[in-house]
Every structure is written in structure tokens, then in C-alpha cells.
Write an enzyme that holds these catalytic residues in place. Sequence first.
Site, PDB file in Angstrom:
ATOM      1  N   LYS A  89       0.958  -1.670  -0.326  1.00  0.00           N
ATOM      2  CA  LYS A  89      -0.264  -0.177   0.209  1.00  0.00           C
ATOM      3  C   LYS A  89       0.996   1.600   0.169  1.00  0.00           C
ATOM      4  O   LYS A  89       0.121   2.281  -0.243  1.00  0.00           O
ATOM      5  CB  LYS A  89      -0.894  -0.038   1.398  1.00  0.00           C
ATOM      6  N   LYS A 164      20.422 -10.068 -29.920  1.00  0.00           N
ATOM      7  CA  LYS A 164      19.204 -10.755 -29.068  1.00  0.00           C
ATOM      8  C   LYS A 164      18.146  -9.512 -30.177  1.00  0.00           C
ATOM      9  O   LYS A 164      18.560  -9.181 -30.539  1.00  0.00           O
ATOM     10  CB  LYS A 164      19.324  -9.551 -28.019  1.00  0.00           C
ATOM     11  N   ASP A 165      16.631 -10.698 -29.969  1.00  0.00           N
ATOM     12  CA  ASP A 165      15.670 -10.193 -30.573  1.00  0.00           C
ATOM     13  C   ASP A 165      15.782  -8.614 -29.929  1.00  0.00           C
ATOM     14  O   ASP A 165      16.063  -8.408 -28.650  1.00  0.00           O
ATOM     15  CB  ASP A 165      14.634 -10.947 -29.731  1.00  0.00           C
ATOM     16  N   ASP A 166      15.165  -7.838 -30.447  1.00  0.00           N
ATOM     17  CA  ASP A 166      14.888  -6.961 -29.835  1.00  0.00           C
ATOM     18  C   ASP A 166      13.748  -6.830 -29.292  1.00  0.00           C
ATOM     19  O   ASP A 166      12.860  -8.107 -29.245  1.00  0.00           O
ATOM     20  CB  ASP A 166      13.718  -5.735 -31.258  1.00  0.00           C
ATOM     21  N   GLU A 167      12.737  -6.257 -27.747  1.00  0.00           N
ATOM     22  CA  GLU A 167      12.276  -6.838 -26.614  1.00  0.00           C
ATOM     23  C   GLU A 167      10.800  -6.539 -27.152  1.00  0.00           C
ATOM     24  O   GLU A 167       9.915  -7.181 -26.643  1.00  0.00           O
ATOM     25  CB  GLU A 167      12.232  -5.976 -26.564  1.00  0.00           C
ATOM     26  N   GLY A 350      21.103  -0.193 -33.014  1.00  0.00           N
ATOM     27  CA  GLY A 350      21.687   1.093 -33.851  1.00  0.00           C
ATOM     28  C   GLY A 350      23.431   1.538 -34.625  1.00  0.00           C
ATOM     29  O   GLY A 350      23.467   1.867 -35.471  1.00  0.00           O
TER      30      GLY A 350
HETATM   31  C1  1AE Z   1      18.007  -0.202 -22.613  1.00  0.00           C
HETATM   32  C2  1AE Z   1      17.904  -1.892 -23.478  1.00  0.00           C
HETATM   33  C3  1AE Z   1      18.635  -1.033 -25.227  1.00  0.00           C
HETATM   34  C4  1AE Z   1      17.463  -1.913 -26.289  1.00  0.00           C
HETATM   35  O1  1AE Z   1      16.909  -2.808 -25.982  1.00  0.00           O
HETATM   36  C5  1AE Z   1      17.881  -1.216 -27.944  1.00  0.00           C
HETATM   37  O2  1AE Z   1      16.990  -1.640 -28.438  1.00  0.00           O
HETATM   38  C6  1AE Z   1      18.367  -0.799 -27.961  1.00  0.00           C
HETATM   39  O3  1AE Z   1      18.852   0.023 -28.950  1.00  0.00           O
HETATM   40  P1  1AE Z   1      19.961   1.326 -29.623  1.00  0.00           P
HETATM   41  O4  1AE Z   1      21.039   0.111 -29.572  1.00  0.00           O
HETATM   42  O5  1AE Z   1      19.321   2.014 -28.824  1.00  0.00           O
HETATM   43  O6  1AE Z   1      19.189   1.632 -31.164  1.00  0.00           O
END
Ligand code: 1AE
Length: 404
Positions: A89, A164-167, A350
Amino acid sequence: MGEVIATYEITGKSRSFQEKAEGIALGLTVGSWTDLPLLEKDQLRKYKGTVVAVKEKEGEIPAAEIQIAYPSGNYSNDIPAILTTVFGKLSLDGQVKLRNIHFSNDLKKGYPGPRFGIEGIRELVKVSNRPLVMSIFKGVIGRDKDYLKNQLRAQALGGIDLVKDDEILFDNELTPFEERVRQGKNVLKEVNEVTGKRTLYAVNLSGRTSGLREKARKARELGADALLFNVFSYGLDVLQELREDNEIGLPIMAHPSFAGAAAASPQYGVDYSLWLGKLLRMTGADFSLFPSPYGSVALEKRQVLSISKELTNSDLFKRTFPVPSAGIHPALVPQLIEDFGRDCVINAGGGVHGHPDGASAGGSAFLQAIDAVLKGIPLTDAATRHTDLDKALRLWGGEISARG
Ligand code: 1AE
């Protein structure tokens, strides 16, 4: 069993803090204890929270750090019960920040910590003494399997350790989960035959909670290397369930998406070092991703350093890899190594795909930058011998500004 001691920062009227602390210690444990008949008071006494400390802070806005101990008889030893006890709470108050939770060693033994930890992951990627490099699939929503395959191949050919996959890539008809695992394995085997390097691929474990265990076990059966998991959209206890399942047994990469909903305010919510540091490590993440102070989405430097400390300090658990992320490019490598040392994962989307010569050159520019820093060579000097690094620095080099 020992107790938990929660540390809070509260704002309010000066000299009102002792009273507020007593109110919290009472309200989160035995409630209306003081108004009860004597017999009931005695019975409840051992369940009442205890105010351990109240320290007023200097500053324009009246604030104090308070500590309250919660007896172990009040809760079962699991994260949902403990979070509800110390900040249930109270989290709705709006003027209280949960800074830390101290767990006794007895309580800690109820948590698994990472299955692999930094050392175990280093064995998997066969890299012993430098920061690892990870890249992220980008722009893959609405794309088909061939597109993903090509992106994975390009990233791995650059010598990157993990992809890694994109989340935000969930299960979908064009690139279903199982298919991503199967084809990821094949592509990375092909690249391994060419380069001798075996990149690992973390597939995004997504969907309803009820299906996660089976899905993760299936991923393991199909030869998955690691799982990416949006922990804070599900809950820390779900992470712990996945970590503890020996039929899954894969490294788990915790993504910070949604973590800011509870942690971003300086005045209320949970401290990032607890959220993305201590609790992720205790419940079993091998990697904790968080925004660095330098990129597109930035946390303050003191926050990321305290996250990193919680992930790697001496404790009962294996160490979790800190993964500074978001807007990372090769020109930031010296600063990242200064901040996090060798035991970190440098993670870029990127900053890999945006390289003028493509993702493979993007990955190799990161490795060239790391090699230079570890040899004590300025990046600009190293760039005279490495075209990939040179082109990356021309694009992204320049002043580095940090948040906080
Ligand atoms: C804080 C997690 C960053 C992440 O998952 C992600 O996709 C970053 O992308 P860029 O490196 O900023 O293009």
C-alpha cells in the site's frame, strides 16, 4: 529466519519523519495495533515492524532516510510477499521512494541467483578477458524469416558475441518463436564454419505467463542459446520460476522495458539499483540491460553505477553481467570500460546497423575499439589502422555528454 530491513526516502514536513516512520512500521504490519485490547497487543507485538533509523537529509525540500525492519514471521520468503510487505500500500503514497531492501542470509538462500553468471557466460562465448559485444535485431517487425536470417548473419560475421531479439518482437506469423530458434541456430552454425566464432542468439520469450515454461523448454529442446525476457511486464517471480526450471536451463537476459513505470520518479517508486540490480540478480538474471548515461534513453551516472555494483558485488549469488545499452556506438567504448570495467556487455542496435558499411563492419568496429582501449591505444590512433573503426568514429565520434 532473519528479517528484511527496508530503506526508504520520504519527503514531507520537517520533523514529521519519526511519526511517519512509526506509522509505516505499524501500518504495514499489525495495522491498528495501538487501539487493540491488551491481550491482542501482546500477541501482535512480535509481528510489528520496528523503526531502525530516521535520518533527516539536508536540502531545500524536507526529506529523510528511514529504515524499518519487518519480522520474518510476517511473510513467506518470496518476492511477491516481501514486496507487498515492505512497499505494498505504501507505494501508493506518492512521497516515498523504496531505496533498498536488506535480506538476511537465511532469506537470501531462498533465491537462486543467476544460473550461469559472468563466468558461466564467458565460458559459453569463449571470451575470457574483455567486455562482450552484443547487438540487437532492428526493424524486423513485419519482416519475414529471410530478412531476419540475413540480419543475423551480418551481425555474427562482424564477430559479435551475442545477438538478441528486439524486445518488441513478439510471437508472430511471419517469424514465429520456434522458427526463429531453428533458423538462428542454423545461421550461426554456418557463420561459425566460416569465422570459427560461435555467436549466441537470445530469443524473446513472450506470450501469456501460463505458456512461458513450456515455450522456454521447447526453445531449449530446439537448441536455443539464451532467452530474452521482459521481466517487468511479467514480474520478478516469473523470472525466478524460469530460472529455477532445470528443464529450461538457459541463460536469461532481463530487458528493462516497463521498469521505469515503477522506478523512474526521483520521489516515489523503487530505486533502479534494487529493481535492475539486486532483485534481478537474486531472482536469476544472467544479464541485466539498462540505459547508459550517454545515449538516447539515459539514466544518471550514479544510478547506473549503483545498478552495476548490485549486480557484481560480493554476495551469495553468481554475478550478473551489467549491460549498458541504448544509443551505444564505438566512440563510447573508452567511457563504458572506464565506468564498468571488463566485466560488462556493450550492447548496440543502431550503433551496429547504422555503420556506413553495414552491420558486419559495425560489429567489427566495436571489437576494434575494445581491443584498442585494453591496449591503452587512443581510438583515433587505432582508427588509422582499422577502417571499420575509422568510419564509425567519423560518424559518431565527438563530445560525450552524460546525464547526471
Ligand atoms: C535499454 C535497452 C536498449 C535496447 O533494448 C535497444 O533496443 C537499444 O537500441 P539502440 O542501441 O539504442 O539502437
